[in-house]
Every structure is written in structure tokens, then in C-alpha cells.
Design a protein around this motif. Structure first.
Motif, mmCIF file in Angstrom:
data_model
loop_
_atom_site.group_PDB
_atom_site.id
_atom_site.type_symbol
_atom_site.label_atom_id
_atom_site.label_comp_id
_atom_site.label_asym_id
_atom_site.label_seq_id
_atom_site.Cartn_x
_atom_site.Cartn_y
_atom_site.Cartn_z
ATOM 1 N N PRO A 178 -9.510 48.455 37.765
ATOM 2 C CA PRO A 178 -8.288 48.530 36.948
ATOM 3 C C PRO A 178 -7.693 49.932 36.843
ATOM 4 C CG PRO A 178 -9.933 47.221 35.846
ATOM 5 C CD PRO A 178 -10.603 47.836 37.019
ATOM 6 N N LEU A 179 -8.447 50.945 37.245
ATOM 7 C CA LEU A 179 -7.907 52.304 37.209
ATOM 8 C C LEU A 179 -6.672 52.427 38.099
ATOM 9 C CD1 LEU A 179 -8.662 55.190 36.107
ATOM 10 C CD2 LEU A 179 -9.724 55.588 38.310
ATOM 11 N N THR A 207 -4.387 50.166 38.651
ATOM 12 C CA THR A 207 -3.244 49.366 38.243
ATOM 13 C C THR A 207 -2.671 49.965 36.978
ATOM 14 O OG1 THR A 207 -4.254 47.388 39.147
ATOM 15 C CG2 THR A 207 -2.519 47.067 37.527
ATOM 16 N N ARG A 208 -1.379 50.077 36.946
ATOM 17 C CA ARG A 208 -0.748 50.593 35.742
ATOM 18 C C ARG A 208 -0.975 49.578 34.619
ATOM 19 N NH1 ARG A 208 4.198 50.303 33.117
ATOM 20 N NH2 ARG A 208 4.954 52.287 32.319
ATOM 21 N N GLN A 209 -1.710 49.965 33.594
ATOM 22 C CA GLN A 209 -2.078 49.015 32.539
ATOM 23 C C GLN A 209 -0.869 48.650 31.689
ATOM 24 O OE1 GLN A 209 -4.912 47.404 32.255
ATOM 25 N NE2 GLN A 209 -5.510 48.468 34.123
ATOM 26 N N PRO A 210 -0.725 47.364 31.394
ATOM 27 C CA PRO A 210 0.445 46.944 30.611
ATOM 28 C C PRO A 210 0.401 47.431 29.161
ATOM 29 C CG PRO A 210 -0.980 45.076 31.108
ATOM 30 C CD PRO A 210 -1.539 46.244 31.838
ATOM 31 N N GLN A 253 -5.696 55.813 30.356
ATOM 32 C CA GLN A 253 -5.875 55.689 31.801
ATOM 33 C C GLN A 253 -5.348 56.937 32.496
ATOM 34 O OE1 GLN A 253 -3.478 52.688 33.527
ATOM 35 N NE2 GLN A 253 -4.700 52.530 35.399
ATOM 36 N N THR A 257 -6.263 45.128 33.425
ATOM 37 C CA THR A 257 -5.902 44.319 34.577
ATOM 38 C C THR A 257 -6.080 45.110 35.862
ATOM 39 O OG1 THR A 257 -3.654 45.057 34.382
ATOM 40 C CG2 THR A 257 -4.196 43.004 33.310
ATOM 41 N N TRP A 300 -11.905 52.820 28.306
ATOM 42 C CA TRP A 300 -10.829 53.329 27.449
ATOM 43 C C TRP A 300 -10.822 52.596 26.114
ATOM 44 C CZ3 TRP A 300 -8.353 51.537 32.364
ATOM 45 C CH2 TRP A 300 -8.492 52.504 33.370
#
Lengths: 188, 529
Positions: A15-16, A18-21, A29, B510, B525
Motif C-alpha cells: 500500500p505504500l 498507492t496514494r491512500q484515500p 504515508q 489500499t 501508519w
């Protein structure tokens, strides 16, 4: 990257890339990314990176972007990379090569901030007894006298940037050549 | 008191009707009285009129305090209107009040005594116990001489009637001929009211033999002395809000129908015609073919009138046939729809649900009471949908959209579909109606779900543990993991919403790929809160 052992385990967390929503998560991040970049640059003595994440300067460094993890086949999309750089510049941990602009194609990586570099350089001047002497920028970054110092190998343009805080405190004067590029300094 | 019977009520507050029983009318907010005394724990509830019973369902404790009254036990009804503070009442007079006074006979009947005649030595039998005080003394069936107690004393043999069951064996159902247990009042197979059952119930021994402990009624203690022998045999239904006229009329009508039905089993059941004259033929519905208005005179007019009649009849028959065809095709459609749905349900390994009650819009005088009933129905439906789910993991959850489709498809065909708005309003009433197991929950502030308590938290934890143990999961894998065992208890819709919610809460992160979005547990995080 070639030397993954030097990177934290989070580097292989998918997931690092992917731009987290979730906004709060995304901030953390980006912080993770900044830390990774700084850590990588310290270990590699890498002063410059392209906007794509390739280290610049060292000829022996493999030409692969830090944002591309081939072992888990993840790549950070360029939009998110830009966001990371912009955040990094804002925090003073990166500096655009072209006049410090945030959207330049290359960035200086500052694992110490400018003030801290400035005081380190001042410390060198004081300890080496070079006060009130004209020292060239080249001498500072490549000279034998600075070989044990952390700023040894710093690109000359970056050294000039690091001297600016000293100039503001009237401790240093920059001597420029005919094209306006700083070539030497005198610290009092 | 023994006229009240226990009635099974679903947790949703709907009575469970017998096979073949139909509900007719529902009245809100009523109280019950046994003769003139209040029944304390039956003062606020709904009363259902069905084709066989009057069922009272308590508002607070529907499964405990609900009782029913057999329509067969009702002799007659009377209506007393609202007067000052006295609310309108329906007084139901019960049958068998007169039998009550022979309390002595009651004991005797069950006993037979045998004695041998001192003259001809024939063993005689008589009902009741033969004692010194029996008047008149029995007469020998052989020689016709009345017995003398002193002489027959030694030969008297009083025995309890053990043949009780033998008479009970005749308790066969008039509709399906199944031989029921003697104390059962309705056929176990088809639910038809048993004639002997009714008779037996008035026979004292059955009331003595069986007392249903599930009926727990507390009577109000009246200061006036009540003579237990002289209590009038009636009960009252008190209408607290409405005037109850409609209910009274409907009760009267169903009583009449019941009487008629009782008669028809006695005489000429299913008779079509007697001596060529059709029975039950409604003459008023005969075709109005006689034309009385004659424009012309003489034979010509008669002829033309006849022609007209024939023409009209023709048109009428034609339109009738078209209507019939239309009806048939509709019937076929509905049958196909039902069959399809049934097959689907069976394919999923579920039992086909049957509606408990027929909740028809027209039976309710206002929207609110209709919605209340619908709410109970939906609740019952959803609970039964969750049942297999609940047994396994204890939680159920369904989006309102899915529930809406399912409910309308399987329960509302033929009784009028409900609108989404009605569904939602009905679901919002669960709490008011004391239906606690399911709640209307909103996920992500946009999707309404009907969920049992803690199911959301449960699902969250489950998703988190699955994603953690699998090191990242996409939606498909997640669905497969959660629905192991074959049943589709967690729909994709619900999962997507819960995932969204988890991402917003920062528990999941995600990983977007071309092949889809993978979900990982957020281990690096953490959010501070």
C-alpha cells in the motif's frame, strides 16, 4: 532498488505505492516516503535526485528509481511522486535545483536543513582556522581539508545555498564570478 | 378463565396462524376483560380476528402474555358503545355457560358402576357411582326390578372410566380423516376445527385433565364479592382508541360464516343441485337479458327484441371469455414467477417462506397502523432470513435495498407491493414496536442496513483479521473467506461499504493494482485516537 537491505521494511509494504484515500493516513504515508528518501540518500551519499526518483551524479549507482520496487512490482504513480516532492520542499528537506523551485526536474536532498548545514560549515571554518580567508566553493566541497566532514562532496551550487544563511547573519560574503555564480567565500 | 388459550407469537409480534387459518382484521390498542374484571396483563395490545380465533397479542410481552379465544366457543356477541369515560366494548358471550351448574354430575359421569341383580344375577352397568343415596335406584335390564341397595351392596363395583381414550379415538378430522389426539381441538394435519374437539372441551374431564400453564392471566381483584358459581360466562374486548364497530361487525360476520360452515358439514355438503334446482345459486347474478322496452308492436317487435337480446348476450359472452383468458394468462404469469422464485430459494438451500398474515392495505384505517404491521412483518422476515446465519456466527446484516427486493418478491406478491419509503419508515419503527434484535444502521452515512446488534463491529474485526492473516486481500477473496460454508450471508454490497468505512477510519490501507484493489491492514501508519 539495488540495496534494499538498507531500506526499512515498510519499503516492501504494497500500500505504500498507492496514494491512500484517507487524508490522515496519506500524510503519514508521505512522511514515510520522505524518511525513506532521506535514509537512502544518507547511506548512498546522494545529493541530487531527478523528479522521477533517480539518483543523480554518482556514475556507479544503478539507474533505477527509488519509487519503483521491482521485487514486489509496485511503482508510485507520477502524480503522487510530485505530491511527495512538493511536501518535501515545503518541509525544507528538498530543494529544487532550478532556483529552489518546487516543480524542477531535479532536487537536492537535504537530510539536514539549510541552517544546520550552514552552522556545520561555520564550525569547519572555525576549527580549521580558515576564518578571514577566501576559500573557494570547490575547496569546500571537494578539497582534502573537508574530507572527514559530512558536507564533503556536496554539489557546489548547494554549498552556495548553504552559505546563504551565514551571509544573512553577516558572517560570510560570497564572491561571484562574471556569470553571477558563487565561486568563493570569506567567513569572518 | 379456561376459554383463553395460549397462542404462539413470533418475536416480531405476529401470531402464528394455523394451517388454513386466515386473518381478517386487526384492531390496535385494546384491553381484555374476563367477565367484568380486567385481565391485568392484557391491557394494551392488538387484537386479530381470524377465520378461527380472536387473538390478543400483547404490546409489551408479545410472546408471553398473548392469548386467543376460539370463535367456536362464542355463543353470541353484543356491542356496547362508548359512554363518557367508558370505552367501546365488544362483549362475547361464551357457550357452555349452562353446563356449569351441574358440577355434581361432572364427577359422576366419568365413573361407571356395575352391580349384579340379586334376582336374575345379570350384571348391570350404570353411569356414575352407585351409593346409598343414589336416587332413583337403578333397574335391572333383565328382569326390570329396581335394585335394593342393601342387597346389591356386595356386588357393586365402581370403576373409573378408563375408556376415555376410546371415545377420543373418534376425534378424526372431518376434512382429512386424520385421527387426532382426543384433546386436540384442531386437526394436526390440515388445521380444520374438530367437531369432537369442541364437544369434548365442554366435557368437564378435559378441562380438568389439561390446564395450559402457559396462559398466565392476572385478574383484577374486585372488592365486590364474586360468586364463582354464578359468574357470567362472557369476556369483553375494550377498544381504547377506536369505536370498534368495524371489528364487531367483522366478528359477527365471521361467526355467522362459521355457523354456516358448521351447518354445511352436517347437511348436504358440497351439494350442487337438489331435484335439478341448483343449490347456492345466486339468482341476482343472472344475466339481465330481458328487454322490456318495445318500440314496435306485434310479432316484429318481439322478433327484434329477441335478436337484440341474442346480440347482447353474444357480446357479453365474448367479453367474458376475453376477460377469462386475460385472467388465466395473469395466473400463469404469477405461477411462473412463484415457481421461479421457489426454485431459486430451494437452489440456495433455503426453505420457502410463507407469509404469516396477509397484510392488506385495505384492512387498515390509517397509514400508521399499516406501517406498524408491515414493520412486524419485515422484522419477522428478516429474522428468518438471518436465522441460518445467526446460528453459525451470531450476526446478520443486510442492506435495505436487498431486503426490499427480497421482501417484496417473496412476501408481497398478491397483497400489493410496498414502496421503498414505506419500507424505510417501517424499519424506523422497530424500536417503538419493541422489536429489539434488529436495527436500522447507516454505514458511511449513506447506506442503510438492517443489522443485528454488534454485527458491524463483528464484521469489521473479521475483515481486519482476514486481511492481516492473508497479507492483503481483494474483495473477491474477502467474500470467499467470509462466506465459507456456502451461504451468501455477507453480500458484496455490505462488504464494500464496510471496507470503505474501515479505510475512512484508517484501519485499512489500499493497494491499487490493475487487477483490482487489495486491502491491507494498516500496520505502519497508526492514527492517534
Amino acid at each position: 532498488m539495488s540495496n534494499q537491505s538498507e531500506l526499512p521494511p515498510i519499503y516492501s509494504f504494497p500500500p505504500l505505492y498507492t496514494r491512500q484515500p484517507n487524508g490522515l493516513i496519506r500524510r503519514q504515508q508521505i512522511n514515510s516516503w520522505i524518511e525513506i528518501i532521506l535514509q537512502y540518500c544518507i547511506s548512498q551519499k546522494c545529493w541530487r535526485m531527478t523528479a522521477e526518483g533517480m539518483p543523480v551524479g554518482e556514475p556507479d549507482v544503478t539507474k533505477q528509481s527509488i519509487f519503483n520496487n521491482s521485487s514486489i512490482q509496485r511503482v508510485v504513480p507520477q502524480v503522487f511522486v510530485d505530491e511527495i516532492w512538493s511536501q518535501m520542499c515545503e518541509e525544507g528537506k528538498a530543494l529544487g535545483v532550478q532556483d529552489g523551485k518546487r516543480d524542477s526536474s531535479q532536487f537536492y536532498i537535504l537530510w539536514r536543513n539549510l541552517d544546520s548545514w550552514a552552522s556545520l560549515i561555520l564550525q569547519w571554518f572555525e576549527s580549521s582556522g580558515s576564518l578571514n580567508q577566501v576559500i573557494t566553493i570547490y575547496e569546500l566541497s571537494q578539497g582534502d581539508g573537508t574530507a572527514d566532514w559530512e558536507f564533503h562532496g556536496m554539489p557546489e551550487a548547494l554549498v552556495a545555498h548553504c552559505l546563504k544563511p551565514l551571509c544573512q547573519r553577516n558572517r560570510a560574503t560570497l564572491i561571484k564570478d562574471e556569470r553571477g555564480i558563487a565561486v568563493a567565500t570569506k567567513v569572518v | 378463565m379456561d376459554c383463553w388459550h395460549f397462542v404462539e407469537v413470533a418475536p416480531s409480534g405476529q401470531p402464528i396462524l394455523r394451517e388454513g387459518e386466515k386473518d381478517i382484521l386487526i384492531e390496535q390498542v385494546v384491553g381484555l376483560y374476563n367477565d367484568k374484571r380486567k385481565i391485568l396483563n392484557c391491557q394494551k395490545g392488538r387484537v386479530f380476528l381470524t377465520s378461527q380465533r380472536i387473538i390478543y397479542v400483547d404490546h409489551l410481552k408479545p410472546t408471553k402474555n398473548s392469548v386467543c379465544l376460539e370463535l367456536d366457543d362464542i355463543e353470541s356477541i353484543e356491542y356496547s358503545s362508548k359512554f363518557l369515560r367508558r370505552s367501546a366494548r365488544l362483549i362475547l358471550f361464551l357457550k357452555g355457560g349452562s353446563d356449569r351448574n351441574g358440577s355434581f354430575n361432572r364427577e359422576v359421569e366419568t365413573v361407571t358402576s356395575s352391580w349384579s341383580c340379586p334376582i336374575c344375577m345379570v350384571t348391570n352397568e350404570m353411569e356414575g357411582s352407585l351409593t346409598e343415596h343414589t336416587e332413583p335406584l337403578p333397574i335391572c335390564i333383565n328382569c326390570g326390578v329396581p335394585a335394593d341397595y342393601e342387597l346389591i351392596k356386595s356386588s357393586i363395583n365402581i370403576s373409573k372410566d378408563v375408556n376415555e381414550c376410546q371415545t377420543g379415538d373418534e376425534n378424526s378430522c372431518p376434512a382429512c380423516t386424520f385421527i387426532n389426539h382426543p384433546q386436540i381441538t384442531n386437526c394436526e394435519i390440515c388445521g380444520t376445527r374438530l367437531p369432537t374437539g369442541m364437544a369434548q372441551k365442554r366435557r368437564p374431564q378435559s378441562s380438568r385433565a389439561f390446564k395450559d400453564t402457559r396462559v398466565q392471566l392476572e385478574l383484577e381483584q374486585t372488592p365486590a364479592k364474586v360468586d364463582p358459581d354464578r359468574t357470567a360466562r362472557f369476556v369483553q374486548v375494550s377498544f381504547r382508541k377506536s369505536d370498534g364497530m368495524l371489528f364487531t361487525q367483522a366478528t359477527a360476520k365471521s361467526l355467522e360464516d362459521l355457523k354456516k360452515a358448521g351447518m354445511s358439514t352436517l347437511f348436504n355438503k358440497n351439494l350442487v343441485s337438489v331435484d335439478g334446482v341448483p343449490v347456492n345459486y345466486d339468482y341476482s347474478k343472472e344475466l339481465p337479458i330481458l328487454e322490456t322496452k318495445l318500440n314496435k308492436v306485434g310479432i316484429a317487435s318481439l322478433e327484434s327484441s329477441r335478436e337484440n337480446q341474442l346480440l347482447k348476450n353474444d357480446i357479453l359472452f365474448n367479453s367474458a371469455l376475453t376477460d377469462l383468458n386475460k385472467l388465466m394468462s395473469l395466473v400463469n404469469d404469477i405461477e411462473a414467477l412463484y415457481a421461479g422464485h421457489k426454485a431459486k430459494l430451494i437452489g440456495e438451500g433455503k426453505e420457502l417462506q410463507k407469509p404469516l398474515l396477509i397484510i392488506d392495505r385495505e384492512k387498515f384505517c390509517n397509514r400508521s397502523s399499516f406501517l406498524d404491521e408491515i414493520a412486524r412483518d419485515i422484522y419477522g422476515f428478516a429474522i428468518s432470513e438471518f436465522k441460518d446465519n445467526e446460528e453459525r456466527i451470531g450476526y446478520g446484516m443486510i442492506t435495505l435495498v436487498d431486503l426490499y427486493a427480497m421482501y417484496n418478491k417473496s412476501m408481497r406478491i398478491g397483497t400489493g407491493l410496498i414502496s421503498p419509503a414505506e419500507m424505510r419508515e417501517a424499519c424506523e419503527r422497530f424500536n417503538e414496536l419493541n422489536l429489539q434484535d434488529l436495527k436500522l444502521t447507516r454505514i458511511n452515512g449513506r447506506v442503510l442496513c438492517l443489522a443485528s446488534d454488534h454485527s458491524l463491529a463483528f464484521l469489521r474485526n473479521k475483515i481486519l483479521s482476514v486481511t492481516e492473516s492473508n497479507n492483503g486481500c481483494d474483495l473477491l477473496q474477502l467474500t470467499q473467506f467470509l462466506n465459507q460454508g456456502g451461504s451468501n450471508s455477507w453480500t458484496i454490497g455490505i462488504l464494500t461499504e464496510v471496507l470503505q468505512d474501515l479505510i475512512e477510519k484508517g484501519d485499512l490501507v489500499t493497494d491499487e493494482q490493475i487487477s483490482g484493489v487489495y486491502y491491507h491492514k494498516n500496520i505502519y501508519w497508526p492514527l492517534q485516537n
